[in-house]
Design a protein around this motif. Sequence first.
Motif, PDB file in Angstrom:
ATOM      1  N   ARG A  58      15.561  10.760  26.424  1.00 27.60           N
ATOM      2  CA  ARG A  58      15.435  12.601  27.712  1.00 27.60           C
ATOM      3  C   ARG A  58      16.095  12.666  28.395  1.00 27.60           C
ATOM      4  NH1 ARG A  58      12.133  12.464  23.552  1.00 27.60           N
ATOM      5  NH2 ARG A  58       9.825  11.219  24.982  1.00 27.60           N
ATOM      6  N   ALA A  59      15.599  11.355  29.543  1.00 25.25           N
ATOM      7  CA  ALA A  59      15.460  10.927  30.758  1.00 25.25           C
ATOM      8  C   ALA A  59      16.872  10.594  31.496  1.00 25.25           C
ATOM      9  CB  ALA A  59      14.441  10.279  31.248  1.00 25.25           C
ATOM     10  N   GLY A  60      18.069  10.440  30.720  1.00 22.45           N
ATOM     11  CA  GLY A  60      19.467  10.540  31.145  1.00 22.45           C
ATOM     12  C   GLY A  60      19.160   8.021  31.690  1.00 22.45           C
ATOM     13  N   LEU A  61      18.317   7.562  30.651  1.00 26.64           N
ATOM     14  CA  LEU A  61      18.478   6.403  31.604  1.00 26.64           C
ATOM     15  C   LEU A  61      18.726   5.424  31.032  1.00 26.64           C
ATOM     16  CD1 LEU A  61      14.443   5.787  32.777  1.00 26.64           C
ATOM     17  CD2 LEU A  61      16.431   6.664  34.077  1.00 26.64           C
ATOM     18  N   VAL A 114       0.823  -1.286  -0.123  1.00 32.06           N
ATOM     19  CA  VAL A 114       0.071  -0.092   0.146  1.00 32.06           C
ATOM     20  C   VAL A 114       0.849   1.523   0.010  1.00 32.06           C
ATOM     21  CG1 VAL A 114      -1.547   1.187   1.352  1.00 32.06           C
ATOM     22  CG2 VAL A 114      -1.278  -1.456   1.311  1.00 32.06           C
ATOM     23  N   THR A 115       1.618   1.437   1.028  1.00 30.60           N
ATOM     24  CA  THR A 115       2.538   2.514   1.357  1.00 30.60           C
ATOM     25  C   THR A 115       3.627   1.940   2.137  1.00 30.60           C
ATOM     26  OG1 THR A 115       2.679   5.410   0.936  1.00 30.60           O
ATOM     27  CG2 THR A 115       0.991   4.026   2.894  1.00 30.60           C
ATOM     28  N   ASN A 116       4.765   3.178   2.342  1.00 28.97           N
ATOM     29  CA  ASN A 116       5.970   3.619   3.365  1.00 28.97           C
ATOM     30  C   ASN A 116       5.736   4.347   3.927  1.00 28.97           C
ATOM     31  OD1 ASN A 116       6.239   4.424   1.087  1.00 28.97           O
ATOM     32  ND2 ASN A 116       8.834   3.770   0.800  1.00 28.97           N
ATOM     33  N   ILE A 117       5.145   4.457   5.077  1.00 31.80           N
ATOM     34  CA  ILE A 117       4.817   5.384   6.247  1.00 31.80           C
ATOM     35  C   ILE A 117       6.092   6.710   6.003  1.00 31.80           C
ATOM     36  CG2 ILE A 117       3.785   6.029   8.250  1.00 31.80           C
ATOM     37  CD1 ILE A 117       2.698   3.435   8.384  1.00 31.80           C
ATOM     38  N   ALA A 118       7.085   6.005   6.774  1.00 30.10           N
ATOM     39  CA  ALA A 118       8.424   7.033   7.438  1.00 30.10           C
ATOM     40  C   ALA A 118       9.315   5.975   7.070  1.00 30.10           C
ATOM     41  CB  ALA A 118       8.590   7.668   8.553  1.00 30.10           C
ATOM     42  N   MET A 119      10.639   6.577   7.181  1.00 28.91           N
ATOM     43  CA  MET A 119      12.536   5.895   7.457  1.00 28.91           C
ATOM     44  C   MET A 119      12.112   6.656   8.145  1.00 28.91           C
ATOM     45  SD  MET A 119      14.107   3.958   5.382  1.00 28.91           S
ATOM     46  CE  MET A 119      13.740   4.256   3.168  1.00 28.91           C
ATOM     47  N   VAL A 120      13.469   5.899   9.619  1.00 27.50           N
ATOM     48  CA  VAL A 120      13.893   5.714  10.820  1.00 27.50           C
ATOM     49  C   VAL A 120      15.558   5.486  10.988  1.00 27.50           C
ATOM     50  CG1 VAL A 120      13.286   5.575  13.178  1.00 27.50           C
ATOM     51  CG2 VAL A 120      11.054   5.924  12.142  1.00 27.50           C
ATOM     52  N   PRO A 121      15.896   6.699  10.896  1.00 24.26           N
ATOM     53  CA  PRO A 121      17.621   5.858  11.945  1.00 24.26           C
ATOM     54  C   PRO A 121      17.834   4.871  12.691  1.00 24.26           C
ATOM     55  CG  PRO A 121      16.752   8.696  11.141  1.00 24.26           C
ATOM     56  CD  PRO A 121      16.087   8.077  11.477  1.00 24.26           C
ATOM     57  N   LEU A 122      18.506   4.448  13.162  1.00 24.51           N
ATOM     58  CA  LEU A 122      19.004   4.038  14.241  1.00 24.51           C
ATOM     59  C   LEU A 122      20.046   4.684  15.209  1.00 24.51           C
ATOM     60  CD1 LEU A 122      19.597  -0.373  13.051  1.00 24.51           C
ATOM     61  CD2 LEU A 122      16.941   1.250  13.963  1.00 24.51           C
ATOM     62  N   VAL A 123      19.980   4.320  16.530  1.00 24.39           N
ATOM     63  CA  VAL A 123      21.226   5.133  17.134  1.00 24.39           C
ATOM     64  C   VAL A 123      21.456   3.586  17.999  1.00 24.39           C
ATOM     65  CG1 VAL A 123      19.039   5.183  18.728  1.00 24.39           C
ATOM     66  CG2 VAL A 123      21.012   6.722  18.577  1.00 24.39           C
ATOM     67  N   ALA A 124      23.151   3.565  18.284  1.00 23.15           N
ATOM     68  CA  ALA A 124      23.499   2.849  19.107  1.00 23.15           C
ATOM     69  C   ALA A 124      23.321   3.904  20.430  1.00 23.15           C
ATOM     70  CB  ALA A 124      24.736   2.853  18.623  1.00 23.15           C
ATOM     71  N   VAL A 125      22.636   2.931  21.187  1.00 23.77           N
ATOM     72  CA  VAL A 125      22.753   3.154  22.972  1.00 23.77           C
ATOM     73  C   VAL A 125      22.425   2.194  23.850  1.00 23.77           C
ATOM     74  CG1 VAL A 125      20.912   3.943  24.059  1.00 23.77           C
ATOM     75  CG2 VAL A 125      19.888   4.540  21.597  1.00 23.77           C
ATOM     76  N   SER A 184      13.039   4.512  22.378  1.00 23.69           N
ATOM     77  CA  SER A 184      14.230   4.664  23.558  1.00 23.69           C
ATOM     78  C   SER A 184      14.678   6.194  23.862  1.00 23.69           C
ATOM     79  CB  SER A 184      16.112   3.495  23.162  1.00 23.69           C
ATOM     80  OG  SER A 184      16.115   4.763  21.781  1.00 23.69           O
ATOM     81  N   ALA A 185      13.798   7.291  23.236  1.00 22.33           N
ATOM     82  CA  ALA A 185      13.960   8.101  22.588  1.00 22.33           C
ATOM     83  C   ALA A 185      13.545   8.979  24.455  1.00 22.33           C
ATOM     84  CB  ALA A 185      12.538   9.305  21.660  1.00 22.33           C
ATOM     85  N   ILE A 213      17.421  -0.863  29.879  1.00 25.64           N
ATOM     86  CA  ILE A 213      17.410   0.418  31.249  1.00 25.64           C
ATOM     87  C   ILE A 213      17.845  -0.426  32.542  1.00 25.64           C
ATOM     88  CG2 ILE A 213      15.901   1.963  32.809  1.00 25.64           C
ATOM     89  CD1 ILE A 213      13.689   2.172  30.089  1.00 25.64           C
ATOM     90  N   ALA A 214      17.310  -1.415  33.174  1.00 28.23           N
ATOM     91  CA  ALA A 214      16.879  -2.427  34.318  1.00 28.23           C
ATOM     92  C   ALA A 214      18.627  -2.859  34.437  1.00 28.23           C
ATOM     93  CB  ALA A 214      16.469  -3.421  33.616  1.00 28.23           C
ATOM     94  N   GLY A 215      19.302  -2.942  33.079  1.00 27.74           N
ATOM     95  CA  GLY A 215      21.067  -3.350  32.733  1.00 27.74           C
ATOM     96  C   GLY A 215      20.882  -4.694  32.640  1.00 27.74           C
ATOM     97  N   ASN A 216      19.847  -5.638  31.912  1.00 26.98           N
ATOM     98  CA  ASN A 216      19.999  -6.487  32.341  1.00 26.98           C
ATOM     99  C   ASN A 216      20.291  -7.388  31.040  1.00 26.98           C
ATOM    100  OD1 ASN A 216      18.664  -7.573  34.271  1.00 26.98           O
ATOM    101  ND2 ASN A 216      16.491  -7.289  33.462  1.00 26.98           N
ATOM    102  N   ILE A 217      20.613  -5.287  29.637  1.00 27.70           N
ATOM    103  CA  ILE A 217      21.677  -6.046  28.367  1.00 27.70           C
ATOM    104  C   ILE A 217      22.526  -4.735  28.593  1.00 27.70           C
ATOM    105  CG2 ILE A 217      20.413  -7.785  26.759  1.00 27.70           C
ATOM    106  CD1 ILE A 217      18.484  -5.565  26.592  1.00 27.70           C
ATOM    107  N   GLN A 218      23.384  -4.785  27.280  1.00 29.10           N
ATOM    108  CA  GLN A 218      24.479  -3.532  27.626  1.00 29.10           C
ATOM    109  C   GLN A 218      23.835  -2.709  26.582  1.00 29.10           C
ATOM    110  OE1 GLN A 218      25.535  -7.094  27.990  1.00 29.10           O
ATOM    111  NE2 GLN A 218      25.287  -6.149  30.208  1.00 29.10           N
TER     112      GLN A 218
END
Length: 326
Positions: free
Chosen positions: A217-220, A121-132, A212-213, A198-203
């Motif tokens: 923003r919350a510094g987590l 039907v259609t593509n909605i949006a393209m979104v970059p990834l961010v290494a967090v 993850s935005a 956020i919980a630290g179970n993965i890095q």
Amino acid sequence: MREGEGMRITRRTALGLLAAAPGLAKAEDWPSRPVRFVIPYPPGGPTDILGRVITTRLAQDLRQPMVVENRAGASGVIGSEVVARAAPDGATFLVNASIHLIIPHLNPSMPFDAVADFTPVTNIAMVPLVAVVNPALPVKTIPELIAYLKANPGKVSYASSGNGSALHLAGEMFKLMTGTEMVHVPYRGAGPAVQDLIAGNIQLIFDSIPSSAAAVRAGLLRPLAVTTASRVAAYPELPTVAEAGVPGFEIATWYAIWGPPRLPPAIALRLQQAVAAAVQAPEVRERLATLGADPVADSPERFAEFCRREFDRWGRLVREANVRLD
């Protein structure tokens, strides 16, 4: 042109118009009842967030309820199969990410054909990834991450929204291009993965910006770099992974809408036009911008061609990185 040949062309054209007529008639009244949008991941992930932004506006513009149904599991296969088996009556659509065209290269026993069993039907949006990363990981840059991984091979876990997702392939590409080792931990969607980060179970996660935005923003969580060829408005201070020391690294994800097979072209076009109008609405553009998403909304024909190119591109990446589901 010979007379007989001209008559044959005219007859074919007439038959084509007759075949299209039922679809056109349905499209005139579409949507005449609530429309279901299946999102094959849990609530809270980027596909869910973007899907709800668009369907909220569609409900307003098309004057019918747009019902979002989360059907998570098997890297999007469970929810996608619902749409592959649905009637082509304009009542059911799929909102999915680029994984829709990745997973077939990894799963030889798919219950459907990701190309033939859906109507683009259609593509909605393209979104970059961010290494967090989780702030407890003692790295603030990509070079520091690479050095840490090389000093601690196999001791860092990176998450993805599921086996075969763009998030998964980003991690595998990073390993391949940096000569590092990490443990892949797949989740049933990016939302749960971010919560465990956020919980630290993965890095680490190579995440779509939307999911993850808020935590960033919350510094987590701590962002290190974006995965596109150029910097992005959502994180103008962040370098690209390529800039930060991994030349040639580039990957992004995108989100789109498909219908069941044999969906009348006129219904697909009508929905695409509604999506194109929706992504131009000021409040939708503002919301997409905060999520780091660039609106697209191509025609069904252009999106179909895009899907064919992407299917081939992801296939090459899977082979080159030797990505496996296990």
